[in-house]
Scaffold this motif. Structure first.
Motif, PDB file in Angstrom:
ATOM      1  N   LYS A   1       0.871  -1.176   0.000  1.00 41.54           N
ATOM      2  CA  LYS A   1       0.000   0.000   0.000  1.00 41.54           C
ATOM      3  C   LYS A   1       0.906   1.224   0.000  1.00 41.54           C
ATOM      4  N   VAL A   2       1.026   1.859  -1.164  1.00 45.60           N
ATOM      5  CA  VAL A   2       1.979   2.943  -1.369  1.00 45.60           C
ATOM      6  C   VAL A   2       1.281   4.127  -2.022  1.00 45.60           C
ATOM      7  N   ARG A   3       1.601   5.327  -1.559  1.00 48.41           N
ATOM      8  CA  ARG A   3       1.073   6.535  -2.195  1.00 48.41           C
ATOM      9  C   ARG A   3       1.726   6.725  -3.556  1.00 48.41           C
ATOM     10  N   ALA A   4       0.980   7.287  -4.506  1.00 47.67           N
ATOM     11  CA  ALA A   4       1.506   7.484  -5.860  1.00 47.67           C
ATOM     12  C   ALA A   4       2.768   8.340  -5.852  1.00 47.67           C
ATOM     13  N   ASP A   5       2.802   9.361  -5.007  1.00 46.37           N
ATOM     14  CA  ASP A   5       3.973  10.244  -4.991  1.00 46.37           C
ATOM     15  C   ASP A   5       5.195   9.586  -4.346  1.00 46.37           C
ATOM     16  N   ARG A   6       5.051   8.416  -3.785  1.00 40.46           N
ATOM     17  CA  ARG A   6       6.168   7.684  -3.176  1.00 40.46           C
ATOM     18  C   ARG A   6       6.573   6.464  -4.010  1.00 40.46           C
ATOM     19  N   TYR A   7       5.885   6.227  -5.159  1.00 35.76           N
ATOM     20  CA  TYR A   7       6.135   5.015  -5.936  1.00 35.76           C
ATOM     21  C   TYR A   7       7.595   4.901  -6.390  1.00 35.76           C
ATOM     22  N   ALA A   8       8.166   5.968  -6.916  1.00 37.72           N
ATOM     23  CA  ALA A   8       9.542   5.894  -7.412  1.00 37.72           C
ATOM     24  C   ALA A   8      10.501   5.477  -6.299  1.00 37.72           C
ATOM     25  N   GLU A   9      10.250   5.970  -5.101  1.00 35.22           N
ATOM     26  CA  GLU A   9      11.104   5.648  -3.951  1.00 35.22           C
ATOM     27  C   GLU A   9      10.997   4.159  -3.587  1.00 35.22           C
ATOM     28  N   ILE A  10       9.776   3.637  -3.556  1.00 35.32           N
ATOM     29  CA  ILE A  10       9.601   2.225  -3.194  1.00 35.32           C
ATOM     30  C   ILE A  10      10.118   1.319  -4.314  1.00 35.32           C
ATOM     31  N   GLU A  11       9.904   1.719  -5.573  1.00 30.85           N
ATOM     32  CA  GLU A  11      10.428   0.925  -6.686  1.00 30.85           C
ATOM     33  C   GLU A  11      11.948   0.828  -6.605  1.00 30.85           C
ATOM     34  N   SER A  12      12.589   1.934  -6.379  1.00 33.37           N
ATOM     35  CA  SER A  12      14.041   1.956  -6.254  1.00 33.37           C
ATOM     36  C   SER A  12      14.507   1.050  -5.108  1.00 33.37           C
ATOM     37  N   HIS A  13      13.828   1.123  -3.973  1.00 33.39           N
ATOM     38  CA  HIS A  13      14.172   0.291  -2.818  1.00 33.39           C
ATOM     39  C   HIS A  13      14.022  -1.199  -3.146  1.00 33.39           C
ATOM     40  N   LEU A  14      12.916  -1.559  -3.788  1.00 34.55           N
ATOM     41  CA  LEU A  14      12.676  -2.967  -4.116  1.00 34.55           C
ATOM     42  C   LEU A  14      13.708  -3.491  -5.110  1.00 34.55           C
ATOM     43  N   LEU A  15      13.990  -2.708  -6.151  1.00 37.85           N
ATOM     44  CA  LEU A  15      14.953  -3.156  -7.158  1.00 37.85           C
ATOM     45  C   LEU A  15      16.358  -3.275  -6.572  1.00 37.85           C
ATOM     46  N   GLU A  16      16.704  -2.397  -5.667  1.00 35.33           N
ATOM     47  CA  GLU A  16      18.025  -2.434  -5.037  1.00 35.33           C
ATOM     48  C   GLU A  16      18.199  -3.654  -4.137  1.00 35.33           C
ATOM     49  N   HIS A  17      17.116  -4.072  -3.458  1.00 36.07           N
ATOM     50  CA  HIS A  17      17.233  -5.138  -2.462  1.00 36.07           C
ATOM     51  C   HIS A  17      16.750  -6.510  -2.936  1.00 36.07           C
ATOM     52  N   HIS A  18      16.134  -6.602  -4.098  1.00 36.71           N
ATOM     53  CA  HIS A  18      15.622  -7.889  -4.585  1.00 36.71           C
ATOM     54  C   HIS A  18      16.762  -8.728  -5.151  1.00 36.71           C
ATOM     55  N   PRO A  19      16.759 -10.035  -4.892  1.00 42.41           N
ATOM     56  CA  PRO A  19      17.854 -10.874  -5.387  1.00 42.41           C
ATOM     57  C   PRO A  19      17.814 -11.108  -6.901  1.00 42.41           C
ATOM     58  N   TRP A  20      16.680 -10.900  -7.555  1.00 43.22           N
ATOM     59  CA  TRP A  20      16.586 -11.124  -8.993  1.00 43.22           C
ATOM     60  C   TRP A  20      17.046  -9.879  -9.737  1.00 43.22           C
ATOM     61  N   ARG A  21      17.564 -10.076 -10.950  1.00 39.48           N
ATOM     62  CA  ARG A  21      17.979  -8.939 -11.773  1.00 39.48           C
ATOM     63  C   ARG A  21      16.793  -8.160 -12.319  1.00 39.48           C
ATOM     64  N   ASN A  22      15.685  -8.852 -12.582  1.00 42.24           N
ATOM     65  CA  ASN A  22      14.542  -8.199 -13.212  1.00 42.24           C
ATOM     66  C   ASN A  22      13.232  -8.641 -12.548  1.00 42.24           C
ATOM     67  N   PRO A  23      13.023  -8.287 -11.282  1.00 45.45           N
ATOM     68  CA  PRO A  23      11.780  -8.704 -10.615  1.00 45.45           C
ATOM     69  C   PRO A  23      10.592  -7.904 -11.139  1.00 45.45           C
ATOM     70  N   GLU A  24       9.410  -8.482 -11.005  1.00 47.64           N
ATOM     71  CA  GLU A  24       8.205  -7.747 -11.370  1.00 47.64           C
ATOM     72  C   GLU A  24       7.916  -6.713 -10.279  1.00 47.64           C
ATOM     73  N   VAL A  25       7.964  -5.464 -10.667  1.00 50.34           N
ATOM     74  CA  VAL A  25       7.587  -4.361  -9.790  1.00 50.34           C
ATOM     75  C   VAL A  25       6.671  -3.482 -10.632  1.00 50.34           C
ATOM     76  N   SER A  26       5.418  -3.378 -10.232  1.00 47.39           N
ATOM     77  CA  SER A  26       4.453  -2.595 -11.002  1.00 47.39           C
ATOM     78  C   SER A  26       3.469  -1.937 -10.052  1.00 47.39           C
ATOM     79  N   ALA A  27       2.748  -0.968 -10.581  1.00 44.87           N
ATOM     80  CA  ALA A  27       1.790  -0.221  -9.762  1.00 44.87           C
ATOM     81  C   ALA A  27       0.397  -0.337 -10.356  1.00 44.87           C
TER      82      ALA A  27
END
Length: 104
Positions: free
Chosen positions: A36-62
């Motif tokens: 549950k993420v606010r639209a204005d915070r999406y870029a921040e959460i996407e960056s966090h998830l991509l940085e910490h996920h073990p896969w090179r290309n995980p599914e991250v979508s809104a």
């Protein structure tokens, strides 16, 4: 969760996924997270998830919420507001100072 980028997370799974990867068809078990993420915070959460996920290309979508129960939407808004995070950090520092005898 401690960064308060998301108001809450639902963990669904494990689920079975079917997919194409590097030209081959595959299947696998994984968990789906619904954040549950606010639209204005999406870029921040996407960056966090991509940085910490073990896969090179995980599914991250809104998926945009077009409407919802007002009390729920207010909760999500206030829980992830920057001022809410700052107040939480101040309170934690103050509690730590109280325990150690130092002022926050």
């Amino acid at each position: 969760m401690s960064a308060r980028l998301a108001a809450g997370v639902q963990i669904v799974g494990p689920v079975v996924s079917v997919f194409w990867h590097q030209g081959e068809f595959g299947t696998g078990e994984e968990c789906q997270l619904l954040l549950k993420v606010r639209a204005d915070r999406y870029a921040e959460i996407e960056s966090h998830l991509l940085e910490h996920h073990p896969w090179r290309n995980p599914e991250v979508s809104a998926v945009r919420i077009v409407d919802g129960a007002q009390a729920y939407l207010r909760w999500a808004e206030t829980t992830t507001a920057p001022s809410s995070r700052q107040a939480l950090r101040r309170a934690a520092r103050n509690r730590a100072g109280w325990r150690t005898g130092r002022a926050g």
